[in-house]
Structure formats: C-alpha cells, structure tokens
Design an enzyme around this catalytic site. Structure first.
Site, PDB file in Angstrom:
ATOM      1  N   THR A 156       5.701  -4.247   5.565  1.00 56.27           N
ATOM      2  CA  THR A 156       5.817  -3.345   4.415  1.00 56.27           C
ATOM      3  C   THR A 156       6.850  -3.926   3.466  1.00 56.27           C
ATOM      4  O   THR A 156       8.022  -4.070   3.828  1.00 56.27           O
ATOM      5  CB  THR A 156       6.246  -1.943   4.867  1.00 56.27           C
ATOM      6  N   LYS A 177       0.074   0.685   0.961  1.00 53.53           N
ATOM      7  CA  LYS A 177       0.927   0.871   2.144  1.00 53.53           C
ATOM      8  C   LYS A 177       2.199   1.622   1.769  1.00 53.53           C
ATOM      9  O   LYS A 177       2.698   2.462   2.542  1.00 53.53           O
ATOM     10  CB  LYS A 177       1.278  -0.483   2.763  1.00 53.53           C
ATOM     11  N   LYS A 184      14.477   1.429   5.681  1.00 56.39           N
ATOM     12  CA  LYS A 184      13.954   0.317   4.876  1.00 56.39           C
ATOM     13  C   LYS A 184      12.753   0.740   4.041  1.00 56.39           C
ATOM     14  O   LYS A 184      12.719   0.531   2.814  1.00 56.39           O
ATOM     15  CB  LYS A 184      13.537  -0.843   5.786  1.00 56.39           C
TER      16      LYS A 184
END
Length: 306
Positions: free
Chosen positions: A101, A177, A245
């Site tokens: 990602t 995503k 993150k």
C-alpha cells in the site's frame, strides 16, 4: 509436471500474504521462486516445493513475473532500484507487480524507471488477509499498460481469486487500495469502539458479537477482528502500525487534493494513540485496549477463551 520453459513467478517477501501467494502458485503448477531474509520462511517454502533465496538479485533473472509483497514504499524502491535492486537484472519483457500500500503518485514513477530496463510494471496492491492469500483468493487491484497484462499472462490468476483491471495507468490500483484502507481502518477502529461500549454497558461480549454479526451493524472487519478481542489474542495478523502507515497515506493524499477526511483522521489518531501505548506491534484489534485503559474495562483474556 511443468516444463522447463513454463512461465516462472518470483515472490519477494514471504510474510503472511507473500507466503500464501507463493504457495498458491505452487499448487497451481507454476514454477515459483521465493525471497525472504528469514531462514525459517525460506525453509518452509522449500519444504513445500519452491525455490527460496535470501537475495532478490538472485531470484530476478529466473522469473517472468515478480510479485513484490513487502511492507511499504521504501522497501519496494529498495527491492527495485537499491544497491542490490532487481531492475537491471530482470529479463527484457518481464513484469513487476508492486503490491504494498503506497502513495498513488509513486507507481507511475516506478513504471517509468522500469521501462528504461525494458521491464513492465503492474500497480497491483492486494487485499484479503493471510487466510485468503493462503487459499489463493486474494483480490488484486491492478492497473498498468495493456502490454504489461499481456506479458503477465495467466500468472496473476495463479495466486489471486479476483484480478480487477482498473485502467491503463499505474497509480489507479493504488488509488483504489487507498480507498479500501480508508474503509478498513475506520471499520476496525469502530468495531473496537463498539465492543468497548458494549462491555462497559454490561453486555456479554460473545453474545454481543453473535448478535451484531446477524444484524445490520455488521461489517467484514467487525466479523473478522472481534474474535481476536474475544480470545484475548493480539498476535499480529495485521499490526496497529500498519494502519498508522496506511491511514497516513490516505490523509496525505487527501491533503494534496484538499479533500476533508474527518473520520479517517479520527481513526488515525486512535491507531497512533494505541501505538503510543507500546502496542504498535500487536494486532490492529488492540485499539480496543486504548478504550479499555480509558474506561477501566476488563477485556476477555486468552485464559477465559480456553
């Protein structure tokens, strides 16, 4: 038995997702190399019939498609273009599938740099968790040039249940995503908050879970993560730090678009707060521990689950 000329897959990163993808490819008869610095991961993959190496540079020349399933953008860039990077070592016409990602602005840059070496890129982040990876049922959110998909052939289907072709430009896959991670992060945080509320109010946690799973408030993340809370088991299948993150990526991208995300921002603060408690390496369902400390709750324990 596969022929010596059969297209070969390489998987860099034999973690919970990468190992599942690599083993799924082996089950589908695809010659597969795996790369991981951990000796135990390499041994497990070799025991299953794969070829395992510690260096991505050793894997690169043998593979037609390389799936890069590492943690983040920095690791991806190091694998591709670092001192031991695979970009100059890959076959002409090979395909790299980047699956971490990342900021959607990065895959187009990687695509251009790989093209200098005659290598294609598919921007292909994945979803489904360790369980679906092991079953060969991951979802791949893929975008890239038609030539890249043509060169990859059927190898993407060897480790994935669904491959969505989302456009001809790298970056679209990572955009989709990013939206998925926005939802997943908010849903997990909400599930933890809701369970903490129910426990504080005196509801039996297992009955609460069963009822919600059969009611309109259920989400996939609620159904999947709350059992970790009920069992008192915070072994990291996906760690708190991952959503520190990932939601950070979501918020950075939204900031660049001047687009407000108040729910994502609040969820991000919950993951940051949980990490600040020293729980960043635990399963992301450990967000419930933030609420437990705040409200003085007693959460289910592993002993009670047994």
């Amino acid at each position: 038995m596969t022929s010596p000329s059969a297209p070969t897959l390489g998987v860099i990163g034999l973690g919970s997702m990468g190992m599942g993808a690599a083993l799924s490819a082996l089950r589908n008869g695809v010659p597969t190399w795996g790369c991981d610095p951990r000796a135990e991961a390499r041994a497990a993959f070799e025991q299953a019939g794969g070829r395992a190496v510690a260096s991505a540079a050793e894997l690169a020349p043998h593979c037609d498609v390389v799936l890069v399933l590492v943690v983040n953008a920095a690791q991806t860039e190091d694998v591709l273009f670092g001192a031991q990077g695979i970009a100059p070592l890959l076959k002409k016409g090979a395909v790299v599938v980047t699956s971490a990602t990342v900021d959607p602005a990065l895959p187009p840059q990687w695509e251009a740099r790989l093209a200098e070496h005659g290598v294609f890129l598919i921007d292909g982040p994945v979803s489904g968790g360790a369980k679906k990876a092991a079953a060969g049922q991951m979802t791949v959110m893929a975008s890239g040039k038609p030539e890249a998909f043509a060169a990859a052939g059927e190898l993407l289907n060897a480790f994935a249940g669904k491959v969505y072709r989302l456009g001809d430009a790298a970056g679209v896959g990572s955009t989709v995503k990013m939206v998925n991670q926005h939802l997943a992060g908010v849903h997990i945080a909400t599930a933890c908050e809701a369970m903490a509320l129910g426990i504080k109010a005196g509801a039996d946690p297992r009955q609460l879970y069963e009822v919600i799973c059969n009611s309109a408030g259920m989400s996939w993340m609620f159904e999947n993560r709350v059992p970790h809370i009920l069992d008192g088991d915070y072994t990291p299948l996906s760690a708190v730090n991952i959503f520190v993150k990932d939601l950070g990526i979501v918020l950075d991208a939204a900031r660049a678009l001047k687009f407000p995300l108040p729910l994502a921002a609040t969820a991000h603060q919950l993951y940051l707060s949980t990490a600040a408690m020293g729980l960043g390496g635990e399963d992301d369902s450990a967000v419930v521990k933030y609420y437990a400390q705040l409200a003085g709750l007693e959460l289910p324990t592993a002993k009670e689950a047994a």
